[in-house]
Write an enzyme that holds these catalytic residues in place. Structure first.
Site, PDB file in Angstrom:
ATOM      1  N   LYS A 189       0.916  -1.294   0.018  1.00  0.00           N
ATOM      2  CA  LYS A 189      -0.030   0.170   0.082  1.00  0.00           C
ATOM      3  C   LYS A 189       0.858   1.266  -0.056  1.00  0.00           C
ATOM      4  CE  LYS A 189      -4.475   1.379   2.235  1.00  0.00           C
ATOM      5  NZ  LYS A 189      -5.567   0.963   2.809  1.00  0.00           N
TER       6      LYS A 189
ATOM      7  N   GLU B  41     -20.119  -5.374   9.226  1.00  0.00           N
ATOM      8  CA  GLU B  41     -21.113  -4.652   9.839  1.00  0.00           C
ATOM      9  C   GLU B  41     -22.029  -5.425  10.514  1.00  0.00           C
ATOM     10  OE1 GLU B  41     -19.934  -3.896   6.771  1.00  0.00           O
ATOM     11  OE2 GLU B  41     -18.942  -1.989   6.923  1.00  0.00           O
TER      12      GLU B  41
ATOM     13  N   ARG C 269     -26.037  -2.090   5.993  1.00  0.00           N
ATOM     14  CA  ARG C 269     -25.577  -3.361   5.551  1.00  0.00           C
ATOM     15  C   ARG C 269     -26.261  -4.407   6.797  1.00  0.00           C
ATOM     16  NH1 ARG C 269     -20.916  -4.681   2.610  1.00  0.00           N
ATOM     17  NH2 ARG C 269     -21.265  -4.007   0.619  1.00  0.00           N
TER      18      ARG C 269
END
Ligand SMILES: Cc1ncc(C[n+]2csc(CCOP(=O)(O)OP(=O)(O)O)c2C)c(N)n1
Ligand SMILES: CC(=O)[C@@H](O)[C@H](O)COP(=O)(O)O
Ligand SMILES: [Mg+2]
Length: 617
Positions: free
Chosen positions: A281, A366, A394
C-alpha cells in the site's frame, strides 16, 4: 515541449496500451504513479491503495479485452489508474469535486466502469453475475473481481465465493493482498493470508500456481488432492480451493512481467480462478509506504514533503465521540467499543490504545459487529458500536432482529449522518432517520452541537434498550463541551427561539441554519433532539401557537423526522400548514458539503427563501 509523461500521453484508452511492448509497461507504470501522486496531491483522495494497484491495473487492461471483458473493482477506491487509462486522465483535476468525476467506479461515467461501487465486498457477487450472464449468452467474455484483503473479510465476499465455486462460470477473483485494511488488517483470515506468504507456504504455493497453469487433467488433480487430504497434507491455497477455485499465487503484484504472464495464462482457463497477488500500500511514495493509514484517504497535500493539509481547528463530532468513549469507559467497566474496520474514521484510536482489551475491530463485517454486540449485551456488557450511517445499512436486519427485538442495550454511535461531500452518494448517510425511526424499542437522537452530542451519547448509555445517536461528518457549530456528563430528558426537545407565525422544528445539524434563518424571519426554532420518541407535547404546543410548522433534517425527507412530525399532527388531530424540508428523493452527487446543502436548499438562505415562498404575505 517535453512532457513528463511521454508514454502515458500515448495511452488514451486501453487499446493504445495494448500497442505498447512489454518492456514499455514498466516505464508506463512509473509515469502513472507520478501522475497519480501529483494529481491526488491537488484534489485529495484515496492515495495509498491507488499507488499499490498501478501494475495490476496496467496488467489487467493489457491482458484482458476491456471493456468487453469486465473488471469489477471492489470498493473502487483503488480505481484511479483505471480511470486514467480509460479516457479520464484530464478529468482527474475534478476528482470527487462538484460536477467532476467520482472517486469510485460509476456506470454513468464510462463503459469501462462495469459496476458502481463504494461499499466493500460486492465485487465477487457482481462479477459472478456478469460471468453467468456471459455463460448464458454463450460468450467467451471474462469477468474479473479485484478485491483487497480488507474487503475479503466481509461475509458477502464469502457468500459470493460459496456460490461461484459451485458454478462453472469464467470468473477470476484477484485478491490484492497488501496486509492492510484502512488500518492494519485483522482477523483469522488475515493470519491465514500471512501464513500463505511465509517462506514454507510461499514455495509450496508457487508450485500450486505452476500446477494450476499446467495441463493436469481435472479428475487426476481431484484424485491427487483427495489423497493429500486423507494423508493430512493440506497445501496452501486450500481454503480457496475448497471453495471450488483454482488458487494461483501468491505472486508479486508489482512485477509486471509476472503479472502479465500469469494473467495471460489464466485468461485461457475456464471456470472459477483465484489469483493471490501481494502488493504494498502506498508503493513508490515513501511517506505513504511508511504510513499507509494516513494516506489511505487524504486531503490536499504537498507531494514533495508529504505534509497533509491540516484539519479544522474545531473538534469534529468524531473526536467528540472518541473522547466521550474514553471518559465513559473510565466510568463504566462494562463498556466495550466495537468498530467494523473504521478505527480512525470513527474516532477510536485513543480508545484502542487506552482500552485494548475492551476494543474490537471486527473487520469489514457490519452485520457481525451488531450481532456480536447483541451477544455481549445478553451477558451484561454495554457495547458501543461506532459505525458510519451508510455502512449501518448493511446491518439492518441484525439491528432489528438481534438487537431491537430483544430490547438489548446496545449503543449505536452513527457517524457520517447526512451528506458527506467528496465520497458522494455511496457514502452519504441520507436514510438512517427513515430506516431507524420505524424500529420498535429504539431511541433515536440527533445532536445540534458538540456538547449535545456528548450528552446524548451519555443518555444512550443510561437506557435499558437500544439507542442511537447520529451525527454528521466534520465539525459542529463550536459549542463549549462540558466535561460533566448528564442524561437528557428522553423524548424532550428544546425551544431555542421564540418567534411569530412560523415554527422551525429542526433536527440535528439543521438547528444551526434554522436559527440563522429564523432570526431573519422572526420565527420560532425548536431543537427537537429526539426523533424517537418524538416530543409530541412540543409539536402540539408549536402547532397550536403558529400558523406554519417547518421541519428540517439532513436526511431523506421521505419517511424521515419530518414525516414523524406529520404523523404526530395527524394523530393529535391538528392541521397547521406543514413544510417538510430535507434531502430530495434523488441520489446527490459528490462535491463540497456546503455546496451540496445549498443545492438542496438546506442552508440558512435556502431555508429562508423556501419559507418566504410558501408563506402568504
Ligand atoms: C461495507 C463497507 N465497510 C467499510 C468500508 C470502508 N472502507 C473502505 S476501504 C476499506 C479498507 C479496504 O481494505 P482493502 O480491501 O484491503 O483495500 P486497501 O485499502 O488495502 O487497498 C474500508 C474499511 C467500505 N467502503 N464499505
Ligand atoms: C473508501 C472508503 O469507504 C473510505 O475510505 C471512506 O472514503 C472514508 O470516508 P471518510 O473520509 O469520511 O472517513
Ligand atoms: Mg488491503
Amino acid at each position: 515541449m517535453s512532457t513528463p509523461y511521454p508514454l502515458l500521453d500515448r495511452v488514451a484508452v486501453p487499446a493504445d496500451l495494448r500497442e505498447l511492448s512489454r518492456a514499455q509497461l514498466e516505464t508506463l507504470a512509473a509515469e502513472l504513479r507520478v501522475f497519480i501522486l501529483h494529481s491526488v496531491a491537488q484534489t485529495g483522495g484515496h492515495l495509498a491503495s491507488n499507488l499499490g494497484a498501478v501494475e495490476l491495473t496496467i496488467a489487467l487492461h493489457y491482458v484482458f479485452n476491456t471493456p468487453d471483458d469486465r473488471l469489477v473493482w471492489d470498493v473502487g477506491h483503488q480505481s484511479y489508474a483505471h480511470k486514467i487509462l480509460t479516457g479520464r486522465r484530464e478529468a482527474m483535476t475534478g476528482l470527487r469535486k462538484t460536477r467532476g468525476i467520482a472517486g469510485f467506479p460509476k456506470r454513468d461515467e464510462s463503459p469501462f466502469d462495469t459496476f458502481g461501487t463504494g461499499h466493500s465486498s460486492t465485487s465477487i457477487s457482481a462479477a459472478l453475475g456478469m460471468a453467468v450472464a456471459a455463460k448464458r449468452a454463450g460468450l467467451e467474455r471474462r469477468s474479473v473481481a479485484i478485491i483487497g484483503d480488507g474487503a475479503m473479510t466481509a461475509g458477502m465476499a464469502f457468500e459470493a465465493l460459496n456460490n461461484a465455486g459451485d458454478i462453472d462460470a469464467n470468473l477470476l477473483v484477484v485478491l490484492n493482498d497488501n496486509d492492510m485494511s484502512i488500518s492494519p488488517n485483522v482477523g483469522a483470515l488475515n493470519n491465514y493470508l500471512a501464513r500463505l506468504m511465509s517462506g514454507r507456504f510461499y514455495a509450496a504455493a508457487r508450485r500450486a500456481g505452476e500446477k494450476v497453469l499446467g495441463k493436469v487433467p481435472p479428475m487426476l488433480e481431484l484424485a491427487r488432492r483427495t489423497e493429500e487430504h486423507v494423508k493430512g497434507m493440506v497445501t496452501p491455497g486450500t481454503l480457496f480451493e475448497e471453495f471450488g477455485f483454482n488458487y494461483i499465487g501468491p505472486i508479486d503484484g508489482h512485477d509486471l512481467g509476472v503479472l502479465v504472464d500469469t494473467l495471460t495464462n489464466i485468461r485461457r482457463l475456464h471456470g472459477p480462478q483465484f489469483l493471490h497477488i501481494v502488493t504494498r500500500k502506498g508503493k513508490g511514495y515513501p511517506p505513504a509506504e511508511d504510513n499507509p493509514c494516513l494516506y489511505h484517504g487524504v486531503s490536499h497535500f504537498d507531494p514533495d514533503t508529504g505534509i497533509v493539509e491540516t484539519a479544522a481547528a474545531r473538534p469534529t463530532y468524531t473526536q467528540v465521540f472518541g473522547d466521550w468513549l474514553c471518559d465513559m469507559a473510565a466510568a463504566e467497566p462494562r463498556l466495550i467499543g466495537i468498530t467494523p474496520a473504521m478505527r480512525e474514521g470513527s474516532g477510536l484510536v485513543r480508545f484502542s490504545e487506552e482500552y485494548p482489551d475492551r476494543y474490537f475491530d471486527v473487520g469489514i463485517a457490519e452485520q457481525h459487529a451488531l450481532t456480536f454486540a447483541a451477544g455481549l449485551a445478553c451477558d451484561g456488557y454495554r457495547p458501543v458500536v461506532a459505525i458510519y450511517s451508510t455502512f449501518l445499512q448493511r446491518a439492518y436486519d441484525q439491528l432489528i432482529h438481534d438487537i431491537a427485538l430483544q430490547n438489548l442495550p446496545v449503543v449505536l454511535a452513527i457517524d457520517r449522518a447526512g451528506l458527506v461531500g467528496a465520497d458522494g452518494p455511496t457514502h452519504a448517510g441520507s436514510f438512517d432517520l427513515s430506516y431507524l425511526r420505524c424500529v420498535p424499542n429504539l431511541t433515536l437522537m440527533a445532536p445540534s452541537d458538540e456538547n449535545e452530542c456528548r450528552q446524548m451519547l451519555y443518555t444512550a448509555m443510561t437506557l435499558d434498550g437500544p439507542a442511537a445517536v447520529r451525527y454528521p461528518r466534520g465539525s459542529g457549530p463550536g459549542a463549549a463541551i462540558e466535561s460533566a456528563m448528564h442524561a437528557l430528558p428522553v423524548g424532550k426537545g428544546m425551544l431555542r427561539r421564540h418567534g411569530q407565525r412560523v415554527a422551525l422544528l429542526a433536527f440535528g445539524s439543521m438547528v444551526a441554519p434554522a436559527l440563522a434563518a429564523a432570526a431573519r424571519l422572526d420565527a420560532s426554532v425548536a431543537d427537537m433532539r429526539f426523533v424517537k420518541p418524538l416530543d409530541e407535547a412540543l409539536v402540539q404546543q408549536l402547532a397550536q401557537t403558529h400558523e406554519w410548522l417547518v421541519t428540517l433534517e439532513e436526511n431523506a425527507v421521505m419517511g424521515g423526522a419530518g414525516s414523524a412530525v406529520s404523523e404526530c399532527l395527524q394523530r393529535l388531530g391538528l392541521q397547521p400548514r406543514v413544510l417538510q424540508m430535507g434531502l430530495p428523493d434523488t441520489f446527490i452527487d459528490h462535491g463540497d458539503h456546503a455546496t451540496m446543502l445549498k443545492d438542496c436548499g438546506l442552508d440558512a438562505n435556502g431555508i429562508e427563501a423556501a419559507i418566504r415562498r410558501h408563506l402568504p404575505e
